[in-house]
Design a protein around this motif. Structure first.
Motif, short mmCIF file in Angstrom:
data_model
loop_
_atom_site.label_atom_id
_atom_site.label_comp_id
_atom_site.label_asym_id
_atom_site.label_seq_id
_atom_site.Cartn_x
_atom_site.Cartn_y
_atom_site.Cartn_z
N GLU A 77 -8.00 -3.38 0.96
CA GLU A 77 -6.56 -3.70 0.99
C GLU A 77 -5.84 -2.85 2.02
N ARG B 123 -6.55 -4.42 5.36
CA ARG B 123 -5.79 -5.65 5.59
C ARG B 123 -4.32 -5.35 5.89
N ARG B 124 -3.79 -4.31 5.27
CA ARG B 124 -2.40 -3.93 5.59
C ARG B 124 -2.29 -3.42 7.02
#
Length: 287
Positions: free
Chosen positions: A134, A137-138
């Motif tokens: 995550e 992806r950020r």
């Protein structure tokens, strides 16, 4: 963001040339489509090709800024293909960005890339490393995540000292965390590009490329050969240009731009002369 004006190279002195190999944040580049268009204008290019890996999504984003600055954006893509188990990239220039078959193939490649990415995270975990998908992806919200992004993360989080060590220990072609890519054959990738109205080209030809293999690519419909790029000296560039002429391939050149901190690989650092761009355009059927 500051951009350094590249020193002109002896074989590409035209100020109004075209950089035909540029990546953005829509694949594995660090700069937005608008950034690369502004960089092209800054260094005096007349055109650039956005050739993101397995996606055409940056083109529509770049076009308004290109219209404002008077820069031609050549619709491009860099497709991931395979040849007898070896990964080969195929450039497409002047493609129709709305071609359904090309879009479907690019979408399938991205899905395969996502599955491969998740498998590599699992293997890195088995090697004792930590990866927060995550967080990745950020950091890269539009990118098709792959080995480069994993290497960036491992270095940034202090788990491995350098990118070179990441690939030497874990993510090299034969590394314990690497998962082989899946994709179309070279012939299939060339066909997709040609059916989309474009010219298929071979970027960064490898040192061990045999003339027999190049002939097979040409016979499959290859129309261009990248004769100049990062790390290619003038002698080798002249040799590739001679080979391109021998095989009736349009000679093209580009920076393979990914980030402004890579020496010698800024937007426009290596450019295709206007005459060769026109040859490429004509081969694609454009007047």
């Amino acid at each position: 963001m500051s951009w350094r004006r590249p020193r002109p190279r002896p074989t590409h002195r035209a100020d109004r040339g075209a950089d035909l190999h540029v990546h953005t944040t829509h694949s594995d580049g660090s700069c937005t489509p608008g950034d690369v268009v502004r960089a092209a204008a800054t260094v005096g290019l007349s055109a650039l090709a956005i050739t993101d890996h397995d996606t055409l999504s940056a083109l529509a984003v770049a076009q308004p800024e290109a219209d404002r600055l008077g820069i031609e954006v050549v619709a491009g893509i860099e497709l991931s293909a395979t040849d007898h188990g070896r990964e080969v990239h195929i450039l497409g220039h002047f493609v129709n960005p709305d071609d359904s078959d090309l879009l479907a193939a690019a979408d399938a490649l991205r899905r395969n890339r996502q599955s491969r990415f998740e498998q590599m995270i699992a293997r890195l975990t088995e090697c004792g490393l930590r990866v927060d998908p995550e967080s990745l992806r950020r950091s890269y919200p539009r990118a098709a995540l792959g080995r480069k992004h994993l290497a960036d993360y491992l270095v940034r989080t202090g788990q491995v000292a350098t990118h070179r060590q990441v690939f030497a220990r874990y993510l090299g072609d034969d590394g314990p965390a690497t998962v082989p890519k899946q994709g179309p054959t070279v012939s299939e990738a060339i066909t997709l590009i040609r059916k989309a109205g474009g010219v298929a080209g071979l970027p960064h030809p490898p040192y061990d490329l045999s003339m027999e293999r190049l002939a097979s690519y040409r016979d499959a419909g290859l129309g261009a050969l990248e004769v100049d790029g990062p790390g290619v000296d003038n002698r080798r560039s002249r040799r590739w240009r001679e080979i391109a002429n021998r095989f009736d391939l349009v000679p093209i050149a580009g920076s393979d731009f990914h980030a402004p901190d890579r020496a010698g690989r800024w937007v426009g650092a290596i450019a295709t002369p206007a005459d060769d761009l026109n040859r490429l355009r004509q081969r694609a059927g454009h007047s």
